[in-house]
Design an enzyme around this catalytic site. Structure first.
Site, PDB file in Angstrom:
ATOM      1  N   ASN A  66       5.561  80.116  14.077  1.00 23.79           N
ATOM      2  CA  ASN A  66       6.036  79.174  15.003  1.00 23.79           C
ATOM      3  C   ASN A  66       6.014  77.593  14.727  1.00 23.79           C
ATOM      4  OD1 ASN A  66       4.384  79.909  16.445  1.00 23.79           O
ATOM      5  ND2 ASN A  66       5.546  79.641  18.432  1.00 23.79           N
TER       6      ASN A  66
ATOM      7  N   GLU B 106      -4.573  83.594  21.873  1.00 29.72           N
ATOM      8  CA  GLU B 106      -3.604  82.847  22.592  1.00 29.72           C
ATOM      9  C   GLU B 106      -2.317  83.525  22.208  1.00 29.72           C
ATOM     10  OE1 GLU B 106      -3.826  80.053  24.238  1.00 29.72           O
ATOM     11  OE2 GLU B 106      -5.542  78.918  23.504  1.00 29.72           O
TER      12      GLU B 106
ATOM     13  N   CYS C 199       5.610  79.495  22.447  1.00 31.83           N
ATOM     14  CA  CYS C 199       4.975  80.235  23.405  1.00 31.83           C
ATOM     15  C   CYS C 199       4.993  79.863  24.899  1.00 31.83           C
ATOM     16  CB  CYS C 199       3.459  80.547  23.124  1.00 31.83           C
ATOM     17  SG  CYS C 199       2.736  78.807  22.912  1.00 31.83           S
TER      18      CYS C 199
ATOM     19  N   GLU D  26      -7.823  76.136  23.816  1.00 38.07           N
ATOM     20  CA  GLU D  26      -7.813  75.317  22.666  1.00 38.07           C
ATOM     21  C   GLU D  26      -7.475  73.728  23.031  1.00 38.07           C
ATOM     22  OE1 GLU D  26      -4.965  77.650  20.089  1.00 38.07           O
ATOM     23  OE2 GLU D  26      -6.890  78.128  18.864  1.00 38.07           O
TER      24      GLU D  26
HETATM   25  P1  NAP Z   1       2.783  88.224  15.546  1.00 41.34           P
HETATM   26  O1  NAP Z   1       3.750  89.346  15.036  1.00 41.34           O
HETATM   27  O2  NAP Z   1       1.777  88.681  16.656  1.00 41.34           O
HETATM   28  O3  NAP Z   1       1.916  87.357  14.491  1.00 41.34           O
HETATM   29  C1  NAP Z   1       1.019  86.775  14.754  1.00 41.34           C
HETATM   30  C2  NAP Z   1      -0.072  86.683  13.386  1.00 41.34           C
HETATM   31  O4  NAP Z   1      -0.888  87.614  13.251  1.00 41.34           O
HETATM   32  C3  NAP Z   1       0.691  86.526  11.977  1.00 41.34           C
HETATM   33  O5  NAP Z   1      -0.064  85.796  11.277  1.00 41.34           O
HETATM   34  C4  NAP Z   1       0.637  87.867  11.566  1.00 41.34           C
HETATM   35  O6  NAP Z   1       0.912  88.188  10.197  1.00 41.34           O
HETATM   36  C5  NAP Z   1      -0.507  88.516  12.232  1.00 41.34           C
HETATM   37  N1  NAP Z   1      -0.882  89.819  12.420  1.00 41.34           N
HETATM   38  C6  NAP Z   1       0.358  90.758  12.577  1.00 41.34           C
HETATM   39  N2  NAP Z   1      -0.425  92.087  12.870  1.00 41.34           N
HETATM   40  C7  NAP Z   1      -1.602  91.860  12.635  1.00 41.34           C
HETATM   41  C8  NAP Z   1      -2.739  92.712  12.771  1.00 41.34           C
HETATM   42  N3  NAP Z   1      -2.489  94.052  12.940  1.00 41.34           N
HETATM   43  N4  NAP Z   1      -3.950  92.416  12.556  1.00 41.34           N
HETATM   44  C9  NAP Z   1      -4.249  91.147  12.501  1.00 41.34           C
HETATM   45  N5  NAP Z   1      -3.132  89.920  12.379  1.00 41.34           N
HETATM   46  C10 NAP Z   1      -1.800  90.542  12.552  1.00 41.34           C
HETATM   47  O7  NAP Z   1       3.209  87.138  16.281  1.00 41.34           O
HETATM   48  P2  NAP Z   1       4.618  86.441  15.687  1.00 41.34           P
HETATM   49  O8  NAP Z   1       6.043  86.931  16.007  1.00 41.34           O
HETATM   50  O9  NAP Z   1       4.214  85.546  14.440  1.00 41.34           O
HETATM   51  O10 NAP Z   1       4.448  84.827  16.679  1.00 41.34           O
HETATM   52  C11 NAP Z   1       5.392  84.779  17.954  1.00 41.34           C
HETATM   53  C12 NAP Z   1       4.231  85.171  19.090  1.00 41.34           C
HETATM   54  O11 NAP Z   1       3.191  84.137  19.225  1.00 41.34           O
HETATM   55  C13 NAP Z   1       4.845  84.928  20.478  1.00 41.34           C
HETATM   56  O12 NAP Z   1       4.471  86.070  21.299  1.00 41.34           O
HETATM   57  C14 NAP Z   1       4.236  83.639  21.046  1.00 41.34           C
HETATM   58  O13 NAP Z   1       4.483  83.429  22.335  1.00 41.34           O
HETATM   59  C15 NAP Z   1       3.135  83.614  20.306  1.00 41.34           C
HETATM   60  N6  NAP Z   1       2.210  82.266  20.397  1.00 41.34           N
HETATM   61  C16 NAP Z   1       1.639  82.019  21.293  1.00 41.34           C
HETATM   62  C17 NAP Z   1       0.900  80.773  21.458  1.00 41.34           C
HETATM   63  C18 NAP Z   1      -0.339  80.185  22.203  1.00 41.34           C
HETATM   64  O14 NAP Z   1      -0.786  79.272  22.071  1.00 41.34           O
HETATM   65  N7  NAP Z   1      -0.255  81.158  23.291  1.00 41.34           N
HETATM   66  C19 NAP Z   1       1.293  79.807  20.542  1.00 41.34           C
HETATM   67  C20 NAP Z   1       2.379  80.074  19.583  1.00 41.34           C
HETATM   68  C21 NAP Z   1       3.040  81.436  19.498  1.00 41.34           C
HETATM   69  P3  NAP Z   1       2.409  88.434   9.552  1.00 41.34           P
HETATM   70  O15 NAP Z   1       3.200  87.500  10.147  1.00 41.34           O
HETATM   71  O16 NAP Z   1       2.040  88.001   8.052  1.00 41.34           O
HETATM   72  O17 NAP Z   1       2.564  89.769   9.794  1.00 41.34           O
END
Ligand code: NAP
Length: 493
Positions: free
Chosen positions: A154, A252, A286, A464
């Site tokens: 994102n 995060e 997020c 962060e």
């Molecule tokens: P995600 O599916 O959890 O993926 C995040 C990252 O983790 C991606 O690079 C993903 O790679 C990787 N990943 C997936 N499965 C993994 C595993 N088993 N082991 C290690 N890495 C793995 O999340 P998303 O859909 O990309 O992002 C949206 C989420 O991020 C939302 O819930 C949002 O709230 C959260 N977010 C939080 C913050 C904060 O600061 N709190 C900021 C931004 C976003 P791939 O995409 O290549 O599979």
């Protein structure tokens, strides 16, 4: 840096783009539905190569002996280069993520500021001294070692810099794993870091699918620290895997943040702020204020005015001037978002506006979803409890301050919140009572440089953007130095 968008992205290891004869995955422009590039589908072997390169670079005496000032200088050079290339980087990011160009431009500006902040911090970050009986206590904060930085789609470049800047300021080496959906700007970042003078191997990138490449990083015995941003479900897998080798960890994760609009709020400011708080970045943020808690005395009016404005938001080509909301990251995500809206209606919510994919003209090619508002929502409904991660706001009425706080806190998440009020005492009471890491008073602009960013509860842990972040990338060492006149001999032997 090559300002043309590269057609293929492999991995970046030891200061260079690697050869890759394995599989490639398509990289999409979600606003046009076109494949804009391809990215290597990495494996555990490539992760091992990257981690070994990082370890080697980390242990190089030249890097070990570099002072905080010298690392700070490199970060400043990187900040300047990013600033110089900001237009190209913002364009790449917009084309890959589908979000508006003014948004990605602002994210790059913030990233430059953050690099400058940690450049200064690198130069001034020190340990402490403590006088003890016949001893001088000294603390050193030494770099953790090799850090795996895993970021979502994102805010690909900005979140990479949120992690990379403090990690490098503190003297670590890193392996960055971007989302397979958005690998493009990370590569540009690596090229610019090389141009800035970071030694080869200090910044590496591995591309591929999270469950394969990300998982291999989590399992690698030579990774010392993991900083992960992503969904809460994935975060739990990350934590469980890191537990096997007790890796240092920052998480995060997701959120379901509340904006509370009290009866004494500045009505127009609250309306404008709550609107931006959910529809900025098409709700794929997020800290999106996705639950809007409105005082009963003007709930109906607020809902009507909010919907009226939501319908006027200009949704379309994220590259075009005047567009206010771009596309979602993919059609798959759009289906998930739409499924939540349908479920909300089935559970008794009223669909006030939106609730559909936009298909007029060119929009039909991309993943465009109308700004959506659901009213008459109870906090127990799925749409109020789960992170939808799309342009969907839910409006919940409340009567008293206590009730508003109770509703806001009735969530497994605890990332952010906003209190809309002109009553200072109320602002203090409510901000103290909210169980979240971030709270805005009459603003949704939380997450500014220097302010600790992170969540409570299932939104994660660690912070962060702040000075204390450097502590997450270092191990403290206590040194107790005896200076008494007689040798210590407690056994008297
Ligand atoms: P995600 O599916 O959890 O993926 C995040 C990252 O983790 C991606 O690079 C993903 O790679 C990787 N990943 C997936 N499965 C993994 C595993 N088993 N082991 C290690 N890495 C793995 O999340 P998303 O859909 O990309 O992002 C949206 C989420 O991020 C939302 O819930 C949002 O709230 C959260 N977010 C939080 C913050 C904060 O600061 N709190 C900021 C931004 C976003 P791939 O995409 O290549 O599979």
């Amino acid at each position: 840096m090559n300002s043309e968008i590269l057609p293929r992205y492999t991995h970046w290891i030891n200061g260079t783009a690697t050869e890759w004869d394995g599989e490639f995955l398509p990289v999409m422009n979600p606003a046009t539905g076109e494949t804009m590039s391809t990215v290597a589908k990495g494996t555990a072997e490539v992760v091992d190569t990257a981690v070994q390169a990082a370890r080697h670079a980390f242990e190089n005496p030249k890097w070990q002996r570099m002072t905080g000032n010298q690392r700070g200088k490199l970060l400043i050079k990187l900040a300047l280069l990013i600033e110089q290339h900001s237009k190209t980087l913002a364009t790449m990011e917009t084309q890959n993520v589908g979000k508006v160009l003014w948004g990605t431009t602002a994210e790059i500006k913030d990233s430059v500021e953050l690099l400058e902040y940690y450049a200064g911090a690198a130069a001034t970050f020190t340990g402490e001294t403590k006088p003890l009986p016949s001893h001088l206590g000294i603390t050193l904060h030494q770099p953790v070692g090799v850090c795996a930085l895993i970021v979502p789609w994102n805010y690909p470049l900005m979140l990479a810099i949120w992690k990379l800047a403090p990690a490098l300021a503190a003297g670590n080496a890193v392996v960055l794993k971007p989302s397979e959906l958005t690998p493009i700007t990370a590569f540009a970042l690596a090229e610019l870091a090389k141009e800035a003078g970071f030694p080869d191997g200090i910044l590496n990138i591995v591309n591929g699918v999270g469950s394969e490449v990300g998982q291999a990083l989590l399992e690698h015995p030579k990774v010392d620290k993991v900083s992960f941003t992503g969904g809460t479900q994935t975060g739990k897998i990350v934590m469980a895997t890191c537990a096997k080798t007790l890796k240092r960890l920052t998480l995060e994760l997701g959120g379901k943040s509340a904006a509370i609009v009290f009866e004494d709020a500045d009505y127009d400011a609250a309306l404008a702020g709550t609107l931006f708080g959910i529809y900025y970045s098409a709700g794929q943020s997020c800290e999106a204020r996705s639950r809007i808690l409105v005082h009963k005395s003007f709930y109906d009016q607020f809902v009507a005015d909010f919907a009226d404005k939501a319908k006027k938001i200009v949704v379309g080509d994220p590259m075009a001037k005047g567009t206010q909301m771009g596309s979602l990251i993919s059609l798959q995500r759009l289906e998930v978002v739409n499924g939540y809206v349908e479920q909300g209606v089935q559970e008794g919510a009223t669909l006030v506006c939106g609730g559909k994919r936009l298909m007029e003209g060119e929009l039909a090619k991309g993943a465009f979803y109308a700004p959506t508002l659901l009213s008459n929502v109870k906090n127990s409904m799925t749409v109020a409890q789960e992170e939808i991660f799309g342009p969907v706001a839910v409006a919940i009425p409340f009567e008293t301050e206590e009730e508003a706080v109770a509703i806001a806190n009735d969530s497994r998440y605890g990332l952010a919140g906003t209190v809309w009020t002109t009553n200072g005492a109320r602002a203090l009471r409510v901000t103290a009572a909210l169980k979240t890491g971030l709270v805005g008073v009459n603003t949704i602009m939380t997450g500014q440089t220097g302010m600790p960013f992170g969540g409570w509860k299932e939104s994660g842990f660690g912070r962060e953007l702040a000075l204390e972040t450097l502590k997450h990338y270092t191990e403290p060492k206590s040194i107790e130095w005896y200076y008494g006149t007689k040798p210590l001999n407690p056994f008297g032997l």
